[in-house]
Design a protein around this motif. Structure first.
Motif, PDB file in Angstrom:
ATOM      1  N   LYS A   1       0.829  -1.127  -0.113  1.00  0.00           N
ATOM      2  CA  LYS A   1       0.325  -0.365   0.049  1.00  0.00           C
ATOM      3  C   LYS A   1       0.864   1.216   0.397  1.00  0.00           C
ATOM      4  CE  LYS A   1      -1.155  -0.217   4.934  1.00  0.00           C
ATOM      5  NZ  LYS A   1      -2.457   0.016   5.731  1.00  0.00           N
TER       6      LYS A   1
ATOM      7  N   LYS B   1      19.345   0.989   4.174  1.00  0.00           N
ATOM      8  CA  LYS B   1      18.610  -0.028   3.734  1.00  0.00           C
ATOM      9  C   LYS B   1      18.946  -1.387   2.700  1.00  0.00           C
ATOM     10  CE  LYS B   1      14.147   0.310   3.077  1.00  0.00           C
ATOM     11  NZ  LYS B   1      12.437   0.892   3.637  1.00  0.00           N
TER      12      LYS B   1
ATOM     13  N   GLU C   1      14.209  11.511  -4.133  1.00  0.00           N
ATOM     14  CA  GLU C   1      13.153  12.332  -5.023  1.00  0.00           C
ATOM     15  C   GLU C   1      13.244  13.240  -5.796  1.00  0.00           C
ATOM     16  OE1 GLU C   1       8.903  11.389  -4.268  1.00  0.00           O
ATOM     17  OE2 GLU C   1       8.383  11.276  -6.768  1.00  0.00           O
TER      18      GLU C   1
ATOM     19  N   CYS D   1      12.603   7.187  -8.702  1.00  0.00           N
ATOM     20  CA  CYS D   1      13.616   7.632  -7.644  1.00  0.00           C
ATOM     21  C   CYS D   1      14.976   7.425  -8.069  1.00  0.00           C
ATOM     22  CB  CYS D   1      12.644   7.535  -6.177  1.00  0.00           C
ATOM     23  SG  CYS D   1      12.846   5.883  -6.182  1.00  0.00           S
TER      24      CYS D   1
ATOM     25  N   GLY E   1       9.324  -2.282  -6.311  1.00  0.00           N
ATOM     26  CA  GLY E   1      10.599  -2.023  -6.937  1.00  0.00           C
ATOM     27  C   GLY E   1      11.823  -2.205  -6.975  1.00  0.00           C
TER      28      GLY E   1
ATOM     29  N   ARG F   1       4.326  -5.946   2.698  1.00  0.00           N
ATOM     30  CA  ARG F   1       4.822  -5.011   2.701  1.00  0.00           C
ATOM     31  C   ARG F   1       6.140  -4.600   1.427  1.00  0.00           C
ATOM     32  NH1 ARG F   1       7.576  -3.695   7.478  1.00  0.00           N
ATOM     33  NH2 ARG F   1       8.956  -2.809   6.752  1.00  0.00           N
ATOM     34  N   ALA F   2       6.451  -3.341   0.818  1.00  0.00           N
ATOM     35  CA  ALA F   2       7.694  -3.648  -0.343  1.00  0.00           C
ATOM     36  C   ALA F   2       8.352  -4.774   0.036  1.00  0.00           C
ATOM     37  CB  ALA F   2       8.118  -2.511  -0.123  1.00  0.00           C
ATOM     38  N   SER F   3       9.074  -4.660   0.441  1.00  0.00           N
ATOM     39  CA  SER F   3      10.146  -5.791   0.636  1.00  0.00           C
ATOM     40  C   SER F   3       9.847  -6.688   0.916  1.00  0.00           C
ATOM     41  CB  SER F   3      11.011  -5.684   0.866  1.00  0.00           C
ATOM     42  OG  SER F   3      10.502  -4.947   2.618  1.00  0.00           O
TER      43      SER F   3
ATOM     44  N   ILE G   1      15.479   3.911 -10.375  1.00  0.00           N
ATOM     45  CA  ILE G   1      14.643   3.293  -9.959  1.00  0.00           C
ATOM     46  C   ILE G   1      13.287   3.357 -10.511  1.00  0.00           C
ATOM     47  CG2 ILE G   1      13.529   2.417  -7.121  1.00  0.00           C
ATOM     48  CD1 ILE G   1      17.001   1.363  -7.618  1.00  0.00           C
TER      49      ILE G   1
ATOM     50  N   ASP H   1      14.694  -1.514  -6.890  1.00  0.00           N
ATOM     51  CA  ASP H   1      15.885  -1.571  -5.296  1.00  0.00           C
ATOM     52  C   ASP H   1      15.295  -2.623  -4.326  1.00  0.00           C
ATOM     53  OD1 ASP H   1      13.424  -0.013  -4.818  1.00  0.00           O
ATOM     54  OD2 ASP H   1      13.461   0.947  -3.165  1.00  0.00           O
ATOM     55  N   VAL H   2      14.419  -2.750  -4.611  1.00  0.00           N
ATOM     56  CA  VAL H   2      14.132  -3.967  -3.521  1.00  0.00           C
ATOM     57  C   VAL H   2      13.834  -5.546  -3.669  1.00  0.00           C
ATOM     58  CG1 VAL H   2      12.332  -5.594  -2.692  1.00  0.00           C
ATOM     59  CG2 VAL H   2      12.110  -3.094  -2.447  1.00  0.00           C
TER      60      VAL H   2
ATOM     61  N   ALA I   1       6.512   4.963  -9.568  1.00  0.00           N
ATOM     62  CA  ALA I   1       7.544   4.528  -7.934  1.00  0.00           C
ATOM     63  C   ALA I   1       8.828   5.642  -8.054  1.00  0.00           C
ATOM     64  CB  ALA I   1       7.541   3.825  -6.996  1.00  0.00           C
TER      65      ALA I   1
ATOM     66  N   ARG J   1       2.594   4.395  -1.881  1.00  0.00           N
ATOM     67  CA  ARG J   1       2.598   4.964  -3.408  1.00  0.00           C
ATOM     68  C   ARG J   1       2.880   4.075  -3.962  1.00  0.00           C
ATOM     69  NH1 ARG J   1       7.182   5.566  -0.799  1.00  0.00           N
ATOM     70  NH2 ARG J   1       7.365   8.352  -0.989  1.00  0.00           N
ATOM     71  N   ILE J   2       3.018   3.011  -3.875  1.00  0.00           N
ATOM     72  CA  ILE J   2       2.840   1.770  -5.135  1.00  0.00           C
ATOM     73  C   ILE J   2       1.475   1.566  -5.380  1.00  0.00           C
ATOM     74  CG2 ILE J   2       3.607  -0.598  -5.851  1.00  0.00           C
ATOM     75  CD1 ILE J   2       6.139  -0.501  -5.011  1.00  0.00           C
TER      76      ILE J   2
HETATM   77  N1  LIG Z   1      10.907   8.768  -2.054  1.00  0.00           N
HETATM   78  C1  LIG Z   1      10.106   8.193  -3.141  1.00  0.00           C
HETATM   79  N2  LIG Z   1       9.930   8.657  -3.763  1.00  0.00           N
HETATM   80  C2  LIG Z   1       9.384   7.491  -5.332  1.00  0.00           C
HETATM   81  N3  LIG Z   1       9.050   6.401  -5.159  1.00  0.00           N
HETATM   82  C3  LIG Z   1      10.216   6.290  -4.171  1.00  0.00           C
HETATM   83  C4  LIG Z   1      10.502   6.949  -2.567  1.00  0.00           C
HETATM   84  N4  LIG Z   1      10.703   5.825  -1.946  1.00  0.00           N
HETATM   85  C5  LIG Z   1      10.622   4.526  -1.818  1.00  0.00           C
HETATM   86  N5  LIG Z   1      10.405   4.838  -3.293  1.00  0.00           N
HETATM   87  C6  LIG Z   1       9.654   4.028  -4.158  1.00  0.00           C
HETATM   88  O1  LIG Z   1       8.502   2.911  -3.225  1.00  0.00           O
HETATM   89  C7  LIG Z   1       8.868   1.279  -3.196  1.00  0.00           C
HETATM   90  C8  LIG Z   1       7.873   1.269  -2.015  1.00  0.00           C
HETATM   91  O2  LIG Z   1       7.899   2.380  -0.891  1.00  0.00           O
HETATM   92  P1  LIG Z   1       7.687   2.336   0.021  1.00  0.00           P
HETATM   93  O3  LIG Z   1       8.197   3.444   1.090  1.00  0.00           O
HETATM   94  O4  LIG Z   1       5.804   2.175  -0.133  1.00  0.00           O
HETATM   95  O5  LIG Z   1       8.034   1.238   1.098  1.00  0.00           O
HETATM   96  P2  LIG Z   1       9.079   1.354   1.750  1.00  0.00           P
HETATM   97  O6  LIG Z   1       9.045   1.476   3.177  1.00  0.00           O
HETATM   98  O7  LIG Z   1      10.265   1.753   1.045  1.00  0.00           O
HETATM   99  O8  LIG Z   1       9.459  -0.932   2.010  1.00  0.00           O
HETATM  100  P3  LIG Z   1       8.784  -1.647   3.111  1.00  0.00           P
HETATM  101  O9  LIG Z   1       7.762  -0.612   3.647  1.00  0.00           O
HETATM  102  O10 LIG Z   1       9.466  -2.438   2.856  1.00  0.00           O
HETATM  103  O11 LIG Z   1      10.206  -1.001   4.252  1.00  0.00           O
HETATM  104  C9  LIG Z   1      10.300   1.699  -2.729  1.00  0.00           C
HETATM  105  O12 LIG Z   1      10.580   0.321  -3.391  1.00  0.00           O
HETATM  106  C10 LIG Z   1      10.993   2.083  -4.732  1.00  0.00           C
HETATM  107  O13 LIG Z   1      11.112   1.619  -5.319  1.00  0.00           O
END
Ligand SMILES: Nc1ncnc2c1ncn2[C@@H]1O[C@H](COP(=O)(O)OP(=O)(O)OP(=O)(O)O)[C@@H](O)[C@H]1O
Ligand SMILES: O=P(O)(O)OC[C@H]1O[C@H](OP(=O)(O)OP(=O)(O)O)[C@H](O)[C@@H]1O
Length: 232
Positions: A14, A125, A167, A99, A76, A57-59, A186, A78-79, A97, A16-17
């Motif tokens: 949930k 991380k 970003e 960045c 992402g 969770r995103a990861s 990313i 990154d993940v 998403a 931004r994605i």
């Molecule tokens: N500031 C940003 N701007 C745009 N995209 C971003 C930004 N930060 C993270 N992302 C992208 O969005 C994805 C999801 O980010 P989100 O903040 O929802 O989860 P997270 O907190 O990084 O992950 P987790 O909850 O698993 O620790 C990241 O993996 C990255 O690819």
């Protein structure tokens, strides 16, 4: 179950994605029954009785897809770089998403180890990406694994530098840090479990192509430079 209409489970996080994937899913005629921001449910139905979303969770998204607990996922890059991509196909860049993964630090930070301190300490991380980046520069560094708020680390002397997502640059600026080196661009990718790709081929590729058309229909979101590149 017949291959006519197999069920599909799509994993995504949930925030931004989810928000940025929603218009793409809608263009592929998939509409979640609930908003994960207001619902506590982890499994969401959609307008298609054969498609459900799991909110995690995103990861954790690559893990669910690798083990087949979800057929597809949105994660992402990154993940995915940290996960390693085992057991997954990555057929589509969803271009959401977006960045940059960067090395950052105080404005006076050195990118080279000093005689006094020895190896640079990097808080992040993104351990694998950070290790790979500094190894490619021939530098041995000490990586300190954190799970968030990396920007704090150089301010309190935990590390010399951080590797984090940037970003707008607002979070770095608010904490008196500056971007120092670009590691990579990313964006979020559609990922597919390898067995699902084979066993539910028609259904999976139908969805991939519908999402591809939705991404390409978003050409207005691209920069002028990217559009020129696509033409050339
Ligand atoms: N500031 C940003 N701007 C745009 N995209 C971003 C930004 N930060 C993270 N992302 C992208 O969005 C994805 C999801 O980010 P989100 O903040 O929802 O989860 P997270 O907190 O990084 O992950 P987790 O909850 O698993 O620790 C990241 O993996 C990255 O690819
Ligand atoms: O350059 P900016 O536009 O300021 O964005 C960068 C920030 O975004 C991400 O954090 P996020 O907001 O996702 O918080 P989280 O790490 O707690 O998920 C990232 O870890 C940075 O802290």
């Amino acid at each position: 179950m017949s291959d006519d209409k197999p069920t599909l489970t799509i994993a995504l996080s949930k925030g931004r994605i989810f928000e940025q994937a929603l218009p793409l899913l809608a263009a592929a005629d998939l509409h979640p029954s609930e908003d994960p921001e207001s619902s506590r449910k982890l499994i969401l139905a959609t307008n298609d009785p054969c498609v459900k979303l799991v909110i995690i969770r995103a990861s954790d998204v690559p893990t669910y897809v690798e083990y087949g607990a979800a057929d597809l996922g949105i994660a992402g890059k990154d993940v995915l770089l940290e996960h390693g991509g085992d057991g997954l196909y990555e057929p589509l860049d969803l271009r959401i998403a977006r960045c940059r993964l960067m090395v950052a630090g105080r404005p006076d930070a050195s990118l080279e180890p000093t005689a006094a301190r020895g190896r640079l300490r990097i808080a992040t991380k993104y351990v694998r990406s950070a290790e790979r980046h500094f190894a490619a520069k021939g530098q041995q560094v000490e990586i300190i694994k954190l799970y968030g708020s990396m920007e704090l680390s150089p301010l309190v002397g935990l590390s010399d530098l951080i590797v984090d997502l940037v970003e707008s640059g607002g979070t770095l600026k608010a904490n008196g840090l500056v971007p120092l080196e670009h590691i990579g661009d990313i964006s979020s990718r559609l990922i597919v479990n390898k067995a699902a790709w084979k066993m539910k081929h028609a259904r999976v590729t139908g969805l991939v192509e519908a999402l591809r058309a939705a991404v390409e229909g978003n050409a207005g979101e691209r920069t002028a430079g990217e559009r020129m590149g696509a033409q050339g």
